[in-house]
Enzyme design. Structure first.
Site, PDB file in Angstrom:
ATOM      1  N   GLY A 195       0.841  -1.206   0.000  1.00  0.00           N
ATOM      2  CA  GLY A 195       0.000   0.000   0.000  1.00  0.00           C
ATOM      3  C   GLY A 195       0.869   1.246   0.000  1.00  0.00           C
ATOM      4  N   THR A 196       1.921   1.221   0.807  1.00  0.00           N
ATOM      5  CA  THR A 196       2.827   2.373   0.911  1.00  0.00           C
ATOM      6  C   THR A 196       3.556   2.619  -0.405  1.00  0.00           C
ATOM      7  OG1 THR A 196       3.118   1.862   3.232  1.00  0.00           O
ATOM      8  CG2 THR A 196       4.772   3.313   2.249  1.00  0.00           C
ATOM      9  N   THR A 211       7.398  -5.566   5.318  1.00  0.00           N
ATOM     10  CA  THR A 211       6.117  -6.222   5.589  1.00  0.00           C
ATOM     11  C   THR A 211       6.381  -7.639   6.077  1.00  0.00           C
ATOM     12  OG1 THR A 211       4.122  -7.221   4.626  1.00  0.00           O
ATOM     13  CG2 THR A 211       5.860  -6.701   3.080  1.00  0.00           C
ATOM     14  N   ILE A 212       5.551  -8.092   7.008  1.00  0.00           N
ATOM     15  CA  ILE A 212       5.692  -9.482   7.462  1.00  0.00           C
ATOM     16  C   ILE A 212       5.196 -10.433   6.369  1.00  0.00           C
ATOM     17  CG2 ILE A 212       5.442  -8.905   9.909  1.00  0.00           C
ATOM     18  CD1 ILE A 212       2.571 -10.172   9.700  1.00  0.00           C
ATOM     19  N   ASP A 213       4.467  -9.889   5.369  1.00  0.00           N
ATOM     20  CA  ASP A 213       3.854 -10.758   4.354  1.00  0.00           C
ATOM     21  C   ASP A 213       4.836 -11.227   3.284  1.00  0.00           C
ATOM     22  OD1 ASP A 213       1.570 -10.093   5.736  1.00  0.00           O
ATOM     23  OD2 ASP A 213       0.951  -8.536   4.316  1.00  0.00           O
ATOM     24  N   GLY A 252      -0.492 -12.829   6.479  1.00  0.00           N
ATOM     25  CA  GLY A 252       0.177 -12.911   5.175  1.00  0.00           C
ATOM     26  C   GLY A 252      -0.618 -12.236   4.079  1.00  0.00           C
TER      27      GLY A 252
HETATM   28  O1  F6P Z   1       0.330  -6.452   5.880  1.00  0.00           O
HETATM   29  C1  F6P Z   1       0.608  -6.885   7.164  1.00  0.00           C
HETATM   30  C2  F6P Z   1      -0.603  -7.475   7.816  1.00  0.00           C
HETATM   31  O2  F6P Z   1      -0.226  -7.901   9.112  1.00  0.00           O
HETATM   32  C3  F6P Z   1      -1.286  -8.603   7.057  1.00  0.00           C
HETATM   33  O3  F6P Z   1      -0.648  -9.830   7.213  1.00  0.00           O
HETATM   34  C4  F6P Z   1      -2.668  -8.548   7.629  1.00  0.00           C
HETATM   35  O4  F6P Z   1      -3.603  -9.023   6.699  1.00  0.00           O
HETATM   36  C5  F6P Z   1      -2.896  -7.082   7.887  1.00  0.00           C
HETATM   37  O5  F6P Z   1      -1.610  -6.495   7.954  1.00  0.00           O
HETATM   38  C6  F6P Z   1      -3.633  -6.763   9.163  1.00  0.00           C
HETATM   39  O6  F6P Z   1      -3.858  -5.399   9.189  1.00  0.00           O
HETATM   40  P1  F6P Z   1      -4.269  -4.532  10.450  1.00  0.00           P
HETATM   41  O7  F6P Z   1      -3.080  -4.421  11.338  1.00  0.00           O
HETATM   42  O8  F6P Z   1      -4.654  -3.224   9.875  1.00  0.00           O
HETATM   43  O9  F6P Z   1      -5.362  -5.261  11.130  1.00  0.00           O
END
Ligand code: F6P
Length: 374
Positions: free
Chosen positions: A113-114, A134-136, A179
């Site tokens: 997104g960033t 990102t952790i993803d 993820g």
């Molecule tokens: O993009 C990182 C992440 O932790 C995803 O794995 C997850 O779907 C989302 O963010 C959760 O977002 P939020 O912290 O806004 O609930």
């Protein structure tokens, strides 16, 4: 009188390693005379509201091991912000604040997104450099992202710990792993933790296949099963409808129709948010085995970064300053085969790095007998 003014913000979900990256950029930059580092609080919202903090060396000490982001974060988009109760495009205000702070470059640390929001600002004329966090692990053109290794460790430890309780009670335990729409975290932790079934978005599953593999394990005297479920994992039926809808959205040219279809997809995603619990109930019904669910959620993003993430974030952060000096703007600093490279943002945005179906991890999981639900 400073000669180089660097702005910095962190946006999107926090990840372990962000502070190490801020420190990497900051300590490198401030070792040069005439360089100023200005942080913006809470992502793009902070630069829109001109909420700044001026860094000195002291503020960069003691943050290497801290989780989260000392700057704060938000998921706000420059072109779609709620201001006084209304959704507004605040790009012009951000551009104005960039110049008000006499910035030469704005560093944006974030996930997909960033990258998209940063590219939007680059197109609005700002000098932008981004870092991939990102952790993803789902950003294209970089081998990895900081945050992923720490989350992988946390999710693996959770699977390790669930083994003894699942085994003692002869239960199925589903562990939901983050993820977003990619399966890297669930697949990696599932393999490392020895999950019996791993479900990822890239491989839609059949409940019948999963149930059969669990019953087969039971026949072999293994009375418990651990299932690593990616939050984006979908059944074959759901995936068919969801993917058809996504294709339709992609092709639709009429703006109104497109936004109606997008709203339809959002509704599907809302229903899907409780998928792991539904799947657990279905598996209990199919197998007759007592079933439980553990949703790891934000635990996976919390706490101190792993050594690998600290190292990666420091490497990317320090390299970022080199790219600033070379004026390589409109780019993301990435890792490719151990090299640090700068990738044009237009190549990065609007894409997701999914797990390729021929990835060695998938092959290895199948080789050790893990059911992938297909
Ligand atoms: O993009 C990182 C992440 O932790 C995803 O794995 C997850 O779907 C989302 O963010 C959760 O977002 P939020 O912290 O806004 O609930």
């Amino acid at each position: 009188m400073s000669t180089l003014n660097i702005g910095i913000l962190t946006s999107g979900g926090d990840t372990p390693g962000i502070n190490a990256a801020i420190r990497g950029i900051g300590k490198t930059a401030l070792s040069f005379p005439g360089v100023q580092l200005i942080g913006f609080k809470d992502g793009f919202r902070g630069i829109m509201e001109n909420r700044t903090v001026e860094f000195d060396n002291k503020m960069l000490s003691g943050i290497l091991t801290l989780g989260g982001t000392i700057l704060g974060t938000s998921r706000e988009k420059p072109y779609k912000m709620i201001v006084a109760g209304h959704e507004r495009d605040m790009t012009d205000v951000i551009v104005e604040n960039y110049h008000r702070n006499h910035l030469d470059v704005l560093v944006c640390i974030g996930g997909n997104g960033t990258q998209k929001n940063a590219f939007h600002l680059a197109k609005a004329g700002l000098n932008i450099i981004t870092l991939p966090k990102t952790i993803d692990n789902d950003i294209v053109h970089t081998d990895t992202t900081f945050g992923f290794d720490t989350a992988l460790g946390i999710a693996t430890e959770a699977i390790d710990r669930l083994h003894s309780t699942a085994s003692s009670h002869h239960r199925i335990i589903l562990v939901e792993i983050m993820g977003h729409k990619a399966g890297w975290l669930a697949l990696g932790a599932g393999i490392a933790g020895g999950a019996d079934v791993i479900l990822i978005p890239e491989i839609p599953y059949s409940i019948k296949t999963i149930a059969e593999s669990i019953l087969e394990r039971k026949k072999q005297g293994k009375s418990f099963s651990i299932i690593a479920v990616a939050e984006g994992a979908m059944s074959k039926e759901f995936a068919r409808v969801y993917n058809q809808l996504s294709e339709k959205i992609e092709k639709e040219e009429d703006k109104d129709k497109k936004s109606r279809l997008k709203a339809e997809r959002k509704d599907m995603e809302k229903i899907h948010a409780t998928n792991t619990i539904r799947l657990a109930n279905q598996l209990q019904e199919h197998t007759g085995i007592d079933t439980r669910v553990t949703i790891l959620g934000h635990l996976q993003r919390g706490g101190t970064p792993s050594a690998y993430d600290r190292l990666l974030a420091t490497k990317l952060g320090t390299a970022c300053f080199d790219f600033i000096q070379k004026k390589e703007f409109g780019k993301m600093v990435a890792v490719q085969n151990n090299d640090i490279v700068a990738i044009p943002l237009e190549k990065v945005v609007k894409k997701i790095k999914n797990v390729p179906l021929d990835h060695p991890w998938i092959k290895s999981a199948r080789s050790v007998g893990t059911c992938l639900g297909d």
